[in-house]
Design an enzyme around this catalytic site. Structure first.
Site, PDB file in Angstrom:
ATOM      1  CG  ASP A   4      -1.997  -1.064   1.152  1.00  0.00           C
ATOM      2  OD1 ASP A   4      -2.446  -1.372   0.031  1.00  0.00           O
ATOM      3  OD2 ASP A   4      -2.399  -1.575   2.209  1.00  0.00           O
ATOM      4  CG  ASP A   8      -6.723  -0.978  -1.810  1.00  0.00           C
ATOM      5  OD1 ASP A   8      -6.889  -2.208  -1.941  1.00  0.00           O
ATOM      6  OD2 ASP A   8      -5.859  -0.477  -1.068  1.00  0.00           O
TER       7      ASP A   8
END
Length: 151
Positions: free
Chosen positions: A115, A135
């Protein structure tokens, strides 16, 4: 034309993997880089759990569930290609599939998801979360599938 949606899903998968690779090459402990405007920052994070860092230490179970969801996305995308679906719904399934494949690939290959996108807003909960492009692809896909109607 239908092949275009498969290509879209694979392109989104590859784009996210390329960005994750670049971020993963950054040295650990690198300070966050704020983008112009200061609302969005880039900082590498290895997420060994699910969204928000939950269920750390349960990667085999996470992979099984993520794998099942990814297979379902692929199935729904294929179904949308053989049925007379609307463009928005097909596009949504391509986004969902590309994003799901990318995060599943990370979990299976690395044991974590890379991330790297963090927001700086007045909402503390949002500020605590770190995202990747996959995402956003999943969120966009879910919205498109939800609002797309069948003929």
């Amino acid at each position: 034309m239908r092949l275009l949606f498969v290509q879209l899903a694979l392109a989104l998968f590859q784009i996210d993997l390329a960005v994750k690779h670049e971020m993963d090459e950054q040295p650990d402990g690198q300070p966050e880089q704020l983008l112009p405007g200061g609302v969005v920052g880039l900082k590498k994070l290895h997420n060994h759990g699910t969204a928000g860092g939950k269920y750390v230490g349960h990667m085999p179970e996470i992979i099984r569930i993520s794998g099942a969801v990814t297979i379902a996305c692929i199935g729904f995308m294929i179904r949308s290609l053989v049925k007379p679906e609307r463009l928005m719904k097909r596009t949504g399934w391509a986004f969902l599939t590309g994003g799901a494949l990318s995060n599943l690939y990370d979990r299976c290959r690395k044991g974590y998801v890379v991330d790297y996108i963090r927001f700086h807003t007045t909402w503390k909960r949002l500020n605590d979360l770190v995202f990747n492009l996959a995402d956003f692809f999943i969120m966009i896909g879910a919205v498109l599938v939800s609002i797309g109607r069948e003929k």
